[in-house]
Design an enzyme around this catalytic site. Sequence first.
Site, PDB file in Angstrom:
ATOM      1  N   HIS A 163       0.718  -1.002  -0.004  1.00  0.00           N
ATOM      2  CA  HIS A 163      -0.114  -0.052   0.090  1.00  0.00           C
ATOM      3  C   HIS A 163       0.798   0.916  -0.090  1.00  0.00           C
ATOM      4  O   HIS A 163       2.115   1.186  -0.188  1.00  0.00           O
ATOM      5  CB  HIS A 163      -0.903  -0.064   1.224  1.00  0.00           C
ATOM      6  CG  HIS A 163      -0.364   0.039   2.382  1.00  0.00           C
ATOM      7  ND1 HIS A 163      -0.041   1.124   3.163  1.00  0.00           N
ATOM      8  CD2 HIS A 163       0.307  -0.938   3.243  1.00  0.00           C
ATOM      9  CE1 HIS A 163       0.521   0.949   4.229  1.00  0.00           C
ATOM     10  NE2 HIS A 163       0.810  -0.226   4.566  1.00  0.00           N
ATOM     11  N   ALA A 164       0.241   2.261   0.380  1.00  0.00           N
ATOM     12  CA  ALA A 164       0.997   3.640   0.155  1.00  0.00           C
ATOM     13  C   ALA A 164       2.455   3.818   0.895  1.00  0.00           C
ATOM     14  O   ALA A 164       3.463   3.737   0.101  1.00  0.00           O
ATOM     15  CB  ALA A 164       0.142   4.776   0.717  1.00  0.00           C
TER      16      ALA A 164
END
Length: 87
Positions: A15-16
């Site tokens: 994810h980010a």
Amino acid sequence: MVSQTIIVKNKSGLHARPAVEFSKLAAKCKSDITVFFKEKKINPKSVLMIMAAAITCGSEITIECSGETEEEDLKVLVNAIESGLGE
């Protein structure tokens, strides 16, 4: 050209924050790098491409490096994924 297939261990996948960390590492590498996930061919020097691939925990990815520092670059990237990218 060298490559290695590994399993993503991060609970929330790439994810980010892990995507940013992985992208920063890839950007420092001199090799041409490609990550393969399912049918996708990803440029790991692009955070957006990593995030768009939706790589989740337990996903199998293949990292491929080609260039003068391919062996070293592959080791750095594989170790980063295996260590959980700081999570």
